[in-house]
Design a protein around this motif. Structure first.
Motif, mmCIF file in Angstrom:
data_model
loop_
_atom_site.group_PDB
_atom_site.id
_atom_site.type_symbol
_atom_site.label_atom_id
_atom_site.label_comp_id
_atom_site.label_asym_id
_atom_site.label_seq_id
_atom_site.Cartn_x
_atom_site.Cartn_y
_atom_site.Cartn_z
ATOM 1 N N ASN A 226 -7.702 8.106 -13.320
ATOM 2 C CA ASN A 226 -7.996 8.002 -11.894
ATOM 3 C C ASN A 226 -8.464 6.605 -11.522
ATOM 4 O OD1 ASN A 226 -8.856 8.226 -9.281
ATOM 5 N ND2 ASN A 226 -10.216 9.984 -9.630
ATOM 6 N N GLN A 227 -7.539 5.792 -11.029
ATOM 7 C CA GLN A 227 -7.864 4.407 -10.712
ATOM 8 C C GLN A 227 -8.752 4.267 -9.470
ATOM 9 O OE1 GLN A 227 -7.128 1.825 -12.735
ATOM 10 N NE2 GLN A 227 -6.301 3.365 -14.135
ATOM 11 N N GLU A 228 -8.907 5.352 -8.739
ATOM 12 C CA GLU A 228 -9.738 5.302 -7.525
ATOM 13 C C GLU A 228 -11.132 5.861 -7.762
ATOM 14 O OE1 GLU A 228 -8.678 3.782 -4.745
ATOM 15 O OE2 GLU A 228 -6.903 3.303 -5.955
ATOM 16 N N TRP A 230 -13.740 4.657 -8.966
ATOM 17 C CA TRP A 230 -14.882 3.797 -8.661
ATOM 18 C C TRP A 230 -15.455 4.033 -7.266
ATOM 19 C CZ3 TRP A 230 -14.372 0.171 -4.652
ATOM 20 C CH2 TRP A 230 -13.064 0.002 -4.150
ATOM 21 N N ARG A 231 -14.625 4.565 -6.355
ATOM 22 C CA ARG A 231 -15.097 4.812 -4.994
ATOM 23 C C ARG A 231 -16.206 5.851 -4.969
ATOM 24 N NH1 ARG A 231 -11.539 2.270 -1.658
ATOM 25 N NH2 ARG A 231 -9.442 1.916 -2.482
ATOM 26 N N GLN A 232 -16.291 6.636 -6.058
ATOM 27 C CA GLN A 232 -17.340 7.658 -6.110
ATOM 28 C C GLN A 232 -18.653 7.093 -6.650
ATOM 29 O OE1 GLN A 232 -15.949 11.230 -8.133
ATOM 30 N NE2 GLN A 232 -13.845 10.773 -7.527
ATOM 31 N N SER A 253 -10.558 -5.862 -12.414
ATOM 32 C CA SER A 253 -9.979 -4.569 -12.070
ATOM 33 C C SER A 253 -10.886 -3.447 -12.555
ATOM 34 C CB SER A 253 -8.623 -4.376 -12.762
ATOM 35 O OG SER A 253 -7.761 -5.442 -12.499
#
Length: 423
Positions: A226-228, A230-232, A253
RNA sequence: GUGGAUGUAGCUCAAUGGCAGAGCGCCGCACUGUGGAUGCGGUGGUUGAGGGUUCGAUCCCCUUCAUCCACCCCA
C-alpha cells in the motif's frame, strides 16, 4: 610471491595516497553538508565496553560480528561496531550541561568481524549524524534532507539513488489490527524487511514458521503493498510536508517494506538505495527514542543515520562521479642542478614556501632529465631550474611540464609569476 | 557460520605432463642543461606453501594458507 612481505590484517584496507585522496574528498563533503545544517563534529573512543552494545544493537552484530576481547585486567572490551550507542552514552554522561536540541556529526573507523566481500570489509569508515532532543516529524525531515543534500552534493541524481522512508509505529499499529501479538511483531518486522530479499516461496515459508495464518500473511502483503499508507500517519504526513521545503522531494519516497534491522529504532526509518538495484542499501537511519535512557540518561529522543564509506565510494565509481586525485599536493618541483647549487636551490625553494606555494625539492643531484621525469610522475605542473647560467644572472628558469614551454626570469619575479600561473 | 571460484614476474594475464612467456612497469643507452613520444638493450619467477602420483608436475590428486564472489547480516 617472490617477496615475503608481512601481510595486513584480513578485512583492513591500506590507504595509499590515491585512496587517501578519495577518503578526504568524501570526508570534506560530509563536513560541508553537516556544517551547513549547523551540526558540530565530535568523536568517541574506538574501544567500548561489551555491555554498551548488549540489547541495543542487533543481536547478530553484538554476538557474531563484533571484535570482542579481554584486556590485561580481564575486562571485556569491544571495538565499536557502530556509533549510536557511544553517542547515547556520551550524551547521557553530560546531559545536564548540554544544550538541546543537540546536532552532532562524526566520521571515523568501525569494525565488524565478517567475511570480507565486495563493498564490505572488517574495518570501515562511517559518517554518523544525529539530532537529539527534538521529537517532531520536522526533525526526521531535517535528517532526511541532510541525507538527500549529501547525495546531491557528491553528484548523485534522484534517478540514481532514492531514500525510502517508513515509520515503525505506523506498521506496528497495523500489525496490531491483524491480531498479531506484540511479542511477535519484532519477528514480523524482520519478515517485512526481507520481503524483497527472499524468493516468494521461502518468504511464505518463513511467514508460516513465524506462526502467521494465511490470512495474516495476506494482510501483511497488502499492507506493504500500500503505497498510500503514509497518509494514515500524522507523523509521516507532516514529515513529507516539511521535506517539500528543502527542494529534495524527488530523492525521497515512501516505502512500507523498509523496517531496518537495528532493534533500537522506534519511529521513522529510512534507507538510501541505488535505483539500479545492483547494490544493497547505501545507508540507513531512523528515530530512536529510548537509547539515551537505556544507557542511564534521562529519556531523550534522537534521529540520525550512518553512511559507510565503501558502498558510497563504489556507487560513485560506478557513475564516474569520483574525481581523480593527484599524487602530490605540490604543483612545483624545484630541481637541483648539482651539489654546488644545493644551498641556493633549497633557499629559493623555501622562499616560495614562505610565499604560500607548495614546493617539492630535489635533494640529491641527478641528471636533469631524470628530475623532469620524476616531476612529471609525481604530478607537478612546473619545474624550476637554477643552473650555473641562472645563478650567475640571479635568474631562474620555469618549465611548464605540460607544454614544455620554458621562460627565464629574475629570481625576484618568481613568486608572482608562479602565482599567476596557478602554482 | 554456509557455498562457489581463483592463486604464474612489481601489475594485468598467457602457456604446456617435457627448457615458464607476453604486454605494461622498472633500469640503461640514443640524448652527460630537459621529462612525456620513438627505437634498441637489460632487469625480472622456489608458478602461494606442504605433501602425493609420475622417469619428469606450474598442469593431475590431497592438505593448508591467502584472495575474490555470493549467502547470512549489515554501513
Amino acid at each position: 610471491m617472490a617477496r615475503d612481505v608481512v601481510r595486513s590484517v584480513k578485512g583492513t584496507r591500506d590507504f595509499y595516497p590515491e585512496e587517501m585522496g578519495a577518503r578526504i574528498w568524501l570526508y570534506e563533503k560530509m563536513r560541508q553538508v553537516s556544517e551547513s545544517f549547523g551540526y558540530s563534529e565530535f568523536e568517541g573512543p574506538m574501544l567500548e565496553t561489551y555491555e554498551l552494545y548488549i540489547a541495543k544493537s542487533s543481536q547478530e552484530i553484538v554476538e557474531k560480528q563484533s571484535f570482542v576481547f579481554e584486556d590485561r585486567g580481564g575486562d571485556k572490551l569491544t571495538l565499536r561496531p557502530e556509533l549510536t550507542p557511544t553517542l547515547a552514552r556520551m550524551v547521557a554522561a553530560r546531559q545536564p550541561q548540554l544544550t538541546f536540541p543537540l546536532r552532532w556529526w562524526s566520521f571515523g573507523p568501525f569494525w565488524r568481524y565478517e567475511r570480507p566481500q565486495k563493498g564490505r570489509t572488517r574495518e570501515f569508515f562511517q559518517w554518523n549524524i544525529d539530532l537529539l532532543g527534538d521529537d517532531s516529524p520536522e526533525a526526521d525531515a531535517e535528517l532526511i534532507a541532510i541525507a538527500a543534500s549529501f547525495l546531491k552534493e557528491v553528484g548523485l541524481t534522484s534517478g540514481e539513488v532514492r531514500i525510502l522512508v517508513n515509520n515503525r509505529e505506523l506498521m506496528d499499529k497495523h500489525l496490531a489490527t491483524f491480531d498479531i501479538a506484540p511479542e511477535m511483531r519484532g519477528e514480523v518486522f524482520n519478515l517485512i524487511d526481507r520481503r524483497d530479499k527472499m524468493s516468494e516461496e521461502s518468504w511464505q515459508e518463513y511467514a508460516a514458521e513465524l506462526g502467521l495464518t494465511p490470512k495474516q500473511t495476506g494482510q501483511v502483503i497488502d499492507l506493504i503493498g500500500n503505497q498510500e499508507l503514509w497518509r494514515q500517519s500524522d507523523s509521516l504526513v507532516k514529515m513529507f510536508a516539511a521535506l517539500e521545503a528543502y527542494g529534495i522531494s524527488d530523492y525521497v519516497s515512501f516505502a512500507p517494506q523498509i523496517i531496518r534491522g537495528l532493534v533500537y529504532y522506534t519511529g521513522t526509518v529510512f534507507e538510501a538505495w541505488d535505483t539500479s538495484g545492483e547494490y544493497r542499501a547505501i545507508f540507513g537511519g531512523g528515530r530512536y527514542d529510548n537509547l539515551v535512557g537505556d544507557v542511564g540518561g534521562d529519556p531523550v529522543g534522537g534521529v540520525g543515520f550512518a553512511v559507510g564509506d565503501l558502498i558510497i565510494t563504489l556507487i560513485l565509481q560506478q557513475y564516474g562521479r569520483l574525481p581523480e586525485f593527484g599524487k602530490t599536493p605540490s604543483a612545483v618541483f624545484f630541481t637541483l642542478f648539482d651539489q654546488s647549487l644545493l644551498q641556493e636551490s633549497l633557499k629559493l625553494a623555501n622562499s616560495l614556501r614562505q610565499a604560500g606555494i607548495k614546493v617539492t625539492s630535489q635533494l640529491t643531484p641527478s641528471k636533469l632529465g631524470k628530475q623532469f621525469k620524476y616531476a612529471d610522475r609525481i604530478g607537478a605542473k612546473f619545474a624550476i631550474v637554477v643552473g650555473p647560467d641562472e645563478a650567475a644572472n640571479n635568474t631562474v628558469t620555469i618549465k611548464n611540464l605540460a607544454t614544455g614551454e620554458q621562460t627565464e626570469l629574475p629570481q625576484g619575479e618568481l613568486v608572482n609569476n608562479l602565482k599567476a600561473l596557478g602554482g
